[in-house]
Design a protein around this motif. Sequence first.
Motif, PDB file in Angstrom:
ATOM      1  N   TYR A  33       0.997  -0.668   0.012  1.00  0.00           N
ATOM      2  CA  TYR A  33      -0.040  -0.242  -0.055  1.00  0.00           C
ATOM      3  C   TYR A  33       0.548   0.953  -0.335  1.00  0.00           C
ATOM      4  CZ  TYR A  33      -3.083  -3.899   2.576  1.00  0.00           C
ATOM      5  OH  TYR A  33      -3.638  -4.756   2.496  1.00  0.00           O
ATOM      6  N   TYR A  35       0.541   5.840   1.408  1.00  0.00           N
ATOM      7  CA  TYR A  35      -0.348   5.906   1.736  1.00  0.00           C
ATOM      8  C   TYR A  35      -0.092   7.289   1.715  1.00  0.00           C
ATOM      9  CZ  TYR A  35      -3.671   2.231   4.021  1.00  0.00           C
ATOM     10  OH  TYR A  35      -4.727   1.530   4.405  1.00  0.00           O
ATOM     11  N   GLN A  37      -0.252  10.686   4.994  1.00  0.00           N
ATOM     12  CA  GLN A  37      -0.401  11.718   5.546  1.00  0.00           C
ATOM     13  C   GLN A  37       0.056  13.201   5.676  1.00  0.00           C
ATOM     14  OE1 GLN A  37       1.592  10.404   9.271  1.00  0.00           O
ATOM     15  NE2 GLN A  37      -0.839  10.772  10.694  1.00  0.00           N
ATOM     16  N   MET A  41      -3.929  14.842   9.979  1.00  0.00           N
ATOM     17  CA  MET A  41      -4.849  14.279  10.067  1.00  0.00           C
ATOM     18  C   MET A  41      -4.405  12.769   9.447  1.00  0.00           C
ATOM     19  SD  MET A  41      -6.859  16.381   8.540  1.00  0.00           S
ATOM     20  CE  MET A  41      -7.963  16.094   7.175  1.00  0.00           C
ATOM     21  N   GLY A  42      -5.205  12.309   9.131  1.00  0.00           N
ATOM     22  CA  GLY A  42      -5.185  10.111   8.936  1.00  0.00           C
ATOM     23  C   GLY A  42      -4.768  10.134   7.996  1.00  0.00           C
ATOM     24  N   LEU A  43      -4.402   8.908   7.425  1.00  0.00           N
ATOM     25  CA  LEU A  43      -3.815   8.817   6.575  1.00  0.00           C
ATOM     26  C   LEU A  43      -5.001   8.428   5.538  1.00  0.00           C
ATOM     27  CD1 LEU A  43      -1.579   7.479   9.030  1.00  0.00           C
ATOM     28  CD2 LEU A  43      -1.056   5.714   7.129  1.00  0.00           C
ATOM     29  N   LEU A  45      -5.628   6.526   1.208  1.00  0.00           N
ATOM     30  CA  LEU A  45      -4.538   5.543   0.614  1.00  0.00           C
ATOM     31  C   LEU A  45      -5.104   5.958  -0.803  1.00  0.00           C
ATOM     32  CD1 LEU A  45      -4.403   2.195   0.094  1.00  0.00           C
ATOM     33  CD2 LEU A  45      -6.182   2.130   0.166  1.00  0.00           C
ATOM     34  N   TYR A  48      -2.696   0.370  -3.928  1.00  0.00           N
ATOM     35  CA  TYR A  48      -2.732  -0.905  -2.947  1.00  0.00           C
ATOM     36  C   TYR A  48      -2.667  -1.557  -4.407  1.00  0.00           C
ATOM     37  CZ  TYR A  48      -7.132  -2.238  -3.500  1.00  0.00           C
ATOM     38  OH  TYR A  48      -8.566  -2.711  -4.450  1.00  0.00           O
ATOM     39  N   GLU A  59      -8.457   5.964  -2.057  1.00  0.00           N
ATOM     40  CA  GLU A  59      -9.417   7.287  -2.212  1.00  0.00           C
ATOM     41  C   GLU A  59      -8.279   8.496  -2.949  1.00  0.00           C
ATOM     42  OE1 GLU A  59     -10.701   7.886   2.112  1.00  0.00           O
ATOM     43  OE2 GLU A  59      -8.361   6.542   2.466  1.00  0.00           O
ATOM     44  N   PHE A  90       3.757   7.082   2.990  1.00  0.00           N
ATOM     45  CA  PHE A  90       3.896   6.121   4.021  1.00  0.00           C
ATOM     46  C   PHE A  90       3.648   3.996   3.280  1.00  0.00           C
ATOM     47  CE2 PHE A  90       4.952   6.656   7.780  1.00  0.00           C
ATOM     48  CZ  PHE A  90       4.402   8.397   8.136  1.00  0.00           C
ATOM     49  N   ILE A 103      -1.308  -4.468   8.994  1.00  0.00           N
ATOM     50  CA  ILE A 103      -0.538  -3.344   7.860  1.00  0.00           C
ATOM     51  C   ILE A 103       1.016  -3.430   8.927  1.00  0.00           C
ATOM     52  CG2 ILE A 103      -0.247  -1.435   6.110  1.00  0.00           C
ATOM     53  CD1 ILE A 103      -3.668  -2.220   6.202  1.00  0.00           C
ATOM     54  N   PHE A 105       4.089  -0.826   8.075  1.00  0.00           N
ATOM     55  CA  PHE A 105       4.179   0.391   7.747  1.00  0.00           C
ATOM     56  C   PHE A 105       5.697   0.717   7.344  1.00  0.00           C
ATOM     57  CE2 PHE A 105       0.334   2.147   7.171  1.00  0.00           C
ATOM     58  CZ  PHE A 105      -0.334   2.226   8.041  1.00  0.00           C
ATOM     59  N   GLY A 106       6.436   1.556   6.685  1.00  0.00           N
ATOM     60  CA  GLY A 106       7.316   2.181   6.854  1.00  0.00           C
ATOM     61  C   GLY A 106       7.685   3.359   8.028  1.00  0.00           C
ATOM     62  N   GLU A 107       8.724   3.761   7.347  1.00  0.00           N
ATOM     63  CA  GLU A 107       9.444   4.949   8.145  1.00  0.00           C
ATOM     64  C   GLU A 107       8.956   6.116   8.288  1.00  0.00           C
ATOM     65  OE1 GLU A 107      10.004   3.069  11.112  1.00  0.00           O
ATOM     66  OE2 GLU A 107      11.254   5.132  12.049  1.00  0.00           O
TER      67      GLU A 107
ATOM     68  N   TYR B  36      -3.599   1.694  16.008  1.00  0.00           N
ATOM     69  CA  TYR B  36      -2.131   1.830  15.255  1.00  0.00           C
ATOM     70  C   TYR B  36      -1.656   2.864  16.575  1.00  0.00           C
ATOM     71  CZ  TYR B  36      -2.553  -1.370  11.466  1.00  0.00           C
ATOM     72  OH  TYR B  36      -2.021  -1.682  10.399  1.00  0.00           O
ATOM     73  N   GLY B  43       6.802   5.894  11.193  1.00  0.00           N
ATOM     74  CA  GLY B  43       5.220   4.855  10.921  1.00  0.00           C
ATOM     75  C   GLY B  43       4.484   5.029  11.972  1.00  0.00           C
ATOM     76  N   PHE B  89      -4.660   5.943  15.876  1.00  0.00           N
ATOM     77  CA  PHE B  89      -5.599   5.499  14.842  1.00  0.00           C
ATOM     78  C   PHE B  89      -6.810   4.458  15.497  1.00  0.00           C
ATOM     79  CE2 PHE B  89      -4.004  10.134  12.186  1.00  0.00           C
ATOM     80  CZ  PHE B  89      -2.535   9.630  12.475  1.00  0.00           C
ATOM     81  N   PHE B 102      -8.372   4.776   7.623  1.00  0.00           N
ATOM     82  CA  PHE B 102      -8.022   5.212   8.520  1.00  0.00           C
ATOM     83  C   PHE B 102      -9.181   6.732   9.308  1.00  0.00           C
ATOM     84  CE2 PHE B 102      -3.829   3.083   9.572  1.00  0.00           C
ATOM     85  CZ  PHE B 102      -3.514   2.843   9.082  1.00  0.00           C
ATOM     86  N   GLY B 103      -8.943   7.180  10.375  1.00  0.00           N
ATOM     87  CA  GLY B 103      -9.803   7.915  10.895  1.00  0.00           C
ATOM     88  C   GLY B 103      -8.576   9.141  11.198  1.00  0.00           C
ATOM     89  N   SER B 104      -8.601  10.555  11.799  1.00  0.00           N
ATOM     90  CA  SER B 104      -8.253  11.230  12.052  1.00  0.00           C
ATOM     91  C   SER B 104      -6.956  11.201  12.840  1.00  0.00           C
ATOM     92  CB  SER B 104      -8.525  12.600  12.140  1.00  0.00           C
ATOM     93  OG  SER B 104      -9.835  13.264  12.849  1.00  0.00           O
TER      94      SER B 104
END
Lengths: 114, 112
Positions: A33, A35, A37, A41-43, A45, A48, A59, A90, A103, A105-107, B36, B43, B89, B102-104
């Motif tokens: 995936y 993403y 950010q 805010m959130g992530l 997409l 993928y 999205e 990410f 999932i 995630f990378g850094e 998360y 990340g 999150f 994901f939420g905010s």
Amino acid sequence: NAGVTQTPKFRILKIGQSMTLQCTQDMNHNYMYWYRQDPGMGLKLIYYSVGAGITDKGEVPNGYNVSRSTTEDFPLRLELAAPSQTSVYFCASSYGQGGVNTIYFGEGSWLTVV
Amino acid sequence: GESVGLHLPTLSVQEGDNSIINCAYSNSASDYFIWYKQESGKGPQFIIDIRSNMDKRQGQRVTVLLNKTVKHLSLQIAATQPGDSAVYFCAESGPDFNKFYFGSGTKLNVKP
């Protein structure tokens, strides 16, 4: 354990430039995936992939392209960078067994478009 | 599309107290949820997950509660520590399990 590795960590682009964010995972995960950010805010997409040779939009795919030629690699391409693409990106992967996808995630890659 | 949101953008707690972070989701067909933790400059890291056929799941100092009737998810952290300070999150998987929304996020501040 390397996990999910993405490069570069930081990058400044000028408007209209193009670049590729690299992502590789060594966990033999099927799903990968991308993403983004935005601050506070959130992530969201972007794209993928459920396996090599298969990609699909998330999205917010506009302005980005991806490819999945191998299980390990999932690069994200920005063709004509715009200020709206300033964000933290990410890459992530998951195994996808039994419909349960934890999932990893990378850094992150910090991208600024000026 | 699916929508996941959080009730509280920030939460401040005293070290040693319990923390509760809430999350609402809109898709009643969602089957899998994950919490998360994201520390500054890093990340997101997996904390705990829950399937829709469960109401509660416990981990080490963390508990996730799922109320499908009101489409609400919560994360409880027992004896909150300074190292718990981060943004949390919730994420919801869509019907195909291939995509997570994901939420905010909620920022948790732990005061010593």
